[in-house]
Design an enzyme around this catalytic site. Structure first.
Site, PDB file in Angstrom:
ATOM      1  N   SER A  38      -4.203   3.332  -1.402  1.00 29.82           N
ATOM      2  CA  SER A  38      -2.846   3.872  -1.282  1.00 29.82           C
ATOM      3  C   SER A  38      -2.144   3.395  -0.008  1.00 29.82           C
ATOM      4  O   SER A  38      -1.302   2.493  -0.071  1.00 29.82           O
ATOM      5  CB  SER A  38      -2.891   5.390  -1.379  1.00 29.82           C
ATOM      6  OG  SER A  38      -1.610   5.869  -1.703  1.00 29.82           O
ATOM      7  N   ARG A  39      -2.460   3.970   1.127  1.00 28.06           N
ATOM      8  CA  ARG A  39      -1.904   3.515   2.402  1.00 28.06           C
ATOM      9  C   ARG A  39      -2.945   3.748   3.489  1.00 28.06           C
ATOM     10  O   ARG A  39      -3.618   4.794   3.508  1.00 28.06           O
ATOM     11  CB  ARG A  39      -0.623   4.276   2.764  1.00 28.06           C
ATOM     12  CG  ARG A  39       0.619   3.843   2.005  1.00 28.06           C
ATOM     13  CD  ARG A  39       1.063   2.412   2.344  1.00 28.06           C
ATOM     14  NE  ARG A  39       2.230   1.978   1.585  1.00 28.06           N
ATOM     15  CZ  ARG A  39       2.219   1.350   0.415  1.00 28.06           C
ATOM     16  NH1 ARG A  39       1.068   1.062  -0.167  1.00 28.06           N
ATOM     17  NH2 ARG A  39       3.345   0.985  -0.165  1.00 28.06           N
TER      18      ARG A  39
ATOM     19  N   GLU B  69      -2.980  -2.757   9.337  1.00 29.20           N
ATOM     20  CA  GLU B  69      -2.966  -3.978   8.521  1.00 29.20           C
ATOM     21  C   GLU B  69      -1.797  -4.915   8.827  1.00 29.20           C
ATOM     22  O   GLU B  69      -1.880  -6.115   8.556  1.00 29.20           O
ATOM     23  CB  GLU B  69      -2.977  -3.630   7.024  1.00 29.20           C
ATOM     24  CG  GLU B  69      -1.685  -2.995   6.513  1.00 29.20           C
ATOM     25  CD  GLU B  69      -1.729  -2.726   5.006  1.00 29.20           C
ATOM     26  OE1 GLU B  69      -2.686  -2.083   4.539  1.00 29.20           O
ATOM     27  OE2 GLU B  69      -0.797  -3.160   4.306  1.00 29.20           O
TER      28      GLU B  69
ATOM     29  N   HIS C 109      -4.813  -5.635   0.731  1.00 34.32           N
ATOM     30  CA  HIS C 109      -3.631  -5.072   0.056  1.00 34.32           C
ATOM     31  C   HIS C 109      -3.229  -5.915  -1.162  1.00 34.32           C
ATOM     32  O   HIS C 109      -2.121  -6.458  -1.247  1.00 34.32           O
ATOM     33  CB  HIS C 109      -2.453  -4.955   1.046  1.00 34.32           C
ATOM     34  CG  HIS C 109      -1.507  -3.851   0.669  1.00 34.32           C
ATOM     35  ND1 HIS C 109      -0.972  -2.977   1.584  1.00 34.32           N
ATOM     36  CD2 HIS C 109      -1.005  -3.473  -0.523  1.00 34.32           C
ATOM     37  CE1 HIS C 109      -0.173  -2.121   0.978  1.00 34.32           C
ATOM     38  NE2 HIS C 109      -0.181  -2.404  -0.313  1.00 34.32           N
TER      39      HIS C 109
HETATM   40  P1  NAI Z   1       3.561   8.935  -7.519  1.00 33.51           P
HETATM   41  O1  NAI Z   1       4.757   9.408  -6.761  1.00 33.51           O
HETATM   42  O2  NAI Z   1       3.641   8.811  -8.995  1.00 33.51           O
HETATM   43  O3  NAI Z   1       2.302   9.871  -7.162  1.00 33.51           O
HETATM   44  C1  NAI Z   1       2.005  10.312  -5.868  1.00 33.51           C
HETATM   45  C2  NAI Z   1       1.383  11.694  -6.002  1.00 33.51           C
HETATM   46  O4  NAI Z   1       0.997  12.115  -4.686  1.00 33.51           O
HETATM   47  C3  NAI Z   1       2.363  12.750  -6.554  1.00 33.51           C
HETATM   48  O5  NAI Z   1       1.767  13.455  -7.619  1.00 33.51           O
HETATM   49  C4  NAI Z   1       2.633  13.637  -5.346  1.00 33.51           C
HETATM   50  O6  NAI Z   1       2.920  14.972  -5.690  1.00 33.51           O
HETATM   51  C5  NAI Z   1       1.308  13.504  -4.599  1.00 33.51           C
HETATM   52  N1  NAI Z   1       1.396  13.989  -3.239  1.00 33.51           N
HETATM   53  C6  NAI Z   1       2.446  13.976  -2.391  1.00 33.51           C
HETATM   54  N2  NAI Z   1       2.138  14.588  -1.238  1.00 33.51           N
HETATM   55  C7  NAI Z   1       0.851  15.019  -1.363  1.00 33.51           C
HETATM   56  C8  NAI Z   1      -0.047  15.724  -0.512  1.00 33.51           C
HETATM   57  N3  NAI Z   1       0.345  16.140   0.702  1.00 33.51           N
HETATM   58  N4  NAI Z   1      -1.288  15.966  -0.957  1.00 33.51           N
HETATM   59  C9  NAI Z   1      -1.679  15.567  -2.189  1.00 33.51           C
HETATM   60  N5  NAI Z   1      -0.878  14.912  -3.046  1.00 33.51           N
HETATM   61  C10 NAI Z   1       0.370  14.635  -2.634  1.00 33.51           C
HETATM   62  O7  NAI Z   1       3.184   7.549  -6.827  1.00 33.51           O
HETATM   63  P2  NAI Z   1       2.265   6.389  -7.426  1.00 33.51           P
HETATM   64  O8  NAI Z   1       3.126   5.402  -8.132  1.00 33.51           O
HETATM   65  O9  NAI Z   1       1.110   6.977  -8.139  1.00 33.51           O
HETATM   66  O10 NAI Z   1       1.779   5.664  -6.068  1.00 33.51           O
HETATM   67  C11 NAI Z   1       0.931   6.340  -5.159  1.00 33.51           C
HETATM   68  C12 NAI Z   1       0.781   5.523  -3.890  1.00 33.51           C
HETATM   69  O11 NAI Z   1       0.043   4.345  -4.154  1.00 33.51           O
HETATM   70  C13 NAI Z   1       2.100   5.000  -3.305  1.00 33.51           C
HETATM   71  O12 NAI Z   1       2.753   5.980  -2.506  1.00 33.51           O
HETATM   72  C14 NAI Z   1       1.630   3.851  -2.467  1.00 33.51           C
HETATM   73  O13 NAI Z   1       1.337   4.314  -1.158  1.00 33.51           O
HETATM   74  C15 NAI Z   1       0.330   3.403  -3.143  1.00 33.51           C
HETATM   75  N6  NAI Z   1       0.415   2.062  -3.716  1.00 33.51           N
HETATM   76  C16 NAI Z   1      -0.453   1.092  -3.280  1.00 33.51           C
HETATM   77  C17 NAI Z   1      -0.401  -0.186  -3.795  1.00 33.51           C
HETATM   78  C18 NAI Z   1      -1.357  -1.275  -3.383  1.00 33.51           C
HETATM   79  O14 NAI Z   1      -1.134  -2.443  -3.717  1.00 33.51           O
HETATM   80  N7  NAI Z   1      -2.444  -0.991  -2.694  1.00 33.51           N
HETATM   81  C19 NAI Z   1       0.627  -0.546  -4.771  1.00 33.51           C
HETATM   82  C20 NAI Z   1       1.449   0.569  -5.225  1.00 33.51           C
HETATM   83  C21 NAI Z   1       1.350   1.816  -4.679  1.00 33.51           C
END
Ligand code: NAI
Length: 332
Positions: A233-234, A263, A295
């Site tokens: 994720s991050r 990174e 990444h």
């Molecule tokens: P999304 O918005 O669909 O899901 C994120 C989830 O995290 C939501 O259900 C939200 O309620 C939850 N959340 C927010 N705050 C929280 C907390 N304090 N505790 C627990 N859960 C919490 O986003 P999606 O599309 O699933 O992406 C998730 C993350 O993946 C992105 O924010 C990004 O950082 C990462 N990502 C990484 C990539 C990579 O290449 N490594 C590429 C795309 C995304």
């Protein structure tokens, strides 16, 4: 519209040029990261397109605004690298790519889990050297194990569905409950319970002030001994130095990361001929039970194609004064 594309790699250029035939924007590809020093390369570009390690803070936004930039389009879902309040104050709109293949990231997370647990990278290195021994390659069945998912949004739910297919018990933790996760048989629990019960924990929440170091000493101390942690994720979600301490004691049994707190100065570059001064990453890659990738979880044809298409659509909508469907709410 003239758009400067920062951190542009060869695959970005190829796909942008292909899709742009349909849009006709004037694209200026810049291989460098966006920083205060490189911002001037975007002079005369109303649109600036960035990626996750570009510096889009108040200082850089002020420089860009002074040069006439009015739109920032990030080629990512996460936008923790952008100071959206500063952008709003400067009347710069910010758009992202809300929806692109969640499968790309979820499948990669599963790949990291399998590679780490079953020592696939290690075995491959051995066989290249003619070593076909099995000692040190023991893993565990995923079938019947408990998988904890922090962040059960789009990517988290795809990951959950795949792990359900492996026959795992699903635990989730999220700021909001998601019916899809529960329909997959997932059960929401508190962070401590998730840590204590899970054999595998995978992070799929965004990086925000609330989630910074969500995996820190406190959570790591609650882990089921030997649990595996996957972070696609991050980087800022994990306190890396604390993770190293718990890897040393064996409390954390394995770590696979596609993202890393520091990174920005490392990833997306070939540093193989230089001395890497980041001792934390060097320590991490020295562990046999750690896997690091740079990444790349998003890097599938489908995901990049959608990222490029959405970005060009957003630039066109902005140029034509149409609603920006992918606008980040707190921006101007
Ligand atoms: P999304 O918005 O669909 O899901 C994120 C989830 O995290 C939501 O259900 C939200 O309620 C939850 N959340 C927010 N705050 C929280 C907390 N304090 N505790 C627990 N859960 C919490 O986003 P999606 O599309 O699933 O992406 C998730 C993350 O993946 C992105 O924010 C990004 O950082 C990462 N990502 C990484 C990539 C990579 O290449 N490594 C590429 C795309 C995304």
């Amino acid at each position: 519209m003239k758009a400067a594309i920062f951190s542009a790699r060869r695959y970005d250029q190829a796909l942008f040029n292909k899709s742009n035939v349909q849009f006709g924007h004037e694209l200026l590809f810049i291989g460098d990261r966006l920083t205060p020093d490189t911002a001037r390369l975007a002079v005369g570009c109303p649109a600036v397109c960035v990626f996750v390690n570009d510096q889009v803070d108040a200082e850089v936004l002020a420089l860009l605004a002074g040069q006439g930039t009015r739109l920032i389009a990030t080629r990512s879902t996460g936008f923790n690298h952008i100071d959206t309040a500063a952008a709003a104050a400067l009347n710069i709109a910010v758009v992202r790519v809300v929806d692109y293949s969640p499968h790309s990231v979820a499948e990669f997370a599963v790949g990291l889990l399998l590679a780490l647990n079953r020592k696939i990278a290690r075995a491959s290195t051995r066989t290249r050297e003619g070593n076909f021994e099995l000692d040190g390659l023991m893993g565990f069945d995923l079938y019947g194990k408990t998988v904890g998912i922090i962040g059960t949004g789009k990517i988290g739910n795809v990951f959950a569905k795949i792990m359900q297919g492996f026959g795992c018990t699903l635990l989730g933790h999220d700021a909001y409950l998601n019916r899809t996760f529960e329909q997959l048989g997932g059960r929401y629990v508190g962070m401590d319970e998730l840590a204590a019960l899970s054999h595998v924990i995978s992070l799929h929440c965004p990086l925000t002030p609330d989630t910074h170091h969500i995996v820190g000493r406190q959570l790591l101390a609650h882990l089921r001994r030997g649990a595996i942690l996957i972070n696609t994720s991050r980087g800022g979600l994990v306190d890396t130095e604390a993770a190293i301490e718990f890897l040393k004691t064996g409390q954390l049994g394995g770590l696979a990361i596609d993202v890393y707190e520091q990174e920005a100065s490392l990833f997306f570059q070939d540093l193989s001929s230089t001395i890497i001064t980041d001792d934390v990453i060097q320590r991490l890659v020295s562990f046999p039970n750690v896997l690091v990738t740079g990444h790349q979880a998003f890097l599938t044809e489908e995901a990049i194609g959608q990222i490029v298409q959405t970005t060009l659509e957003s630039i066109t909508a902005f140029e034509q004064g149409q609603p920006l469907v992918n606008r980040i709410p707190s921006s101007a």
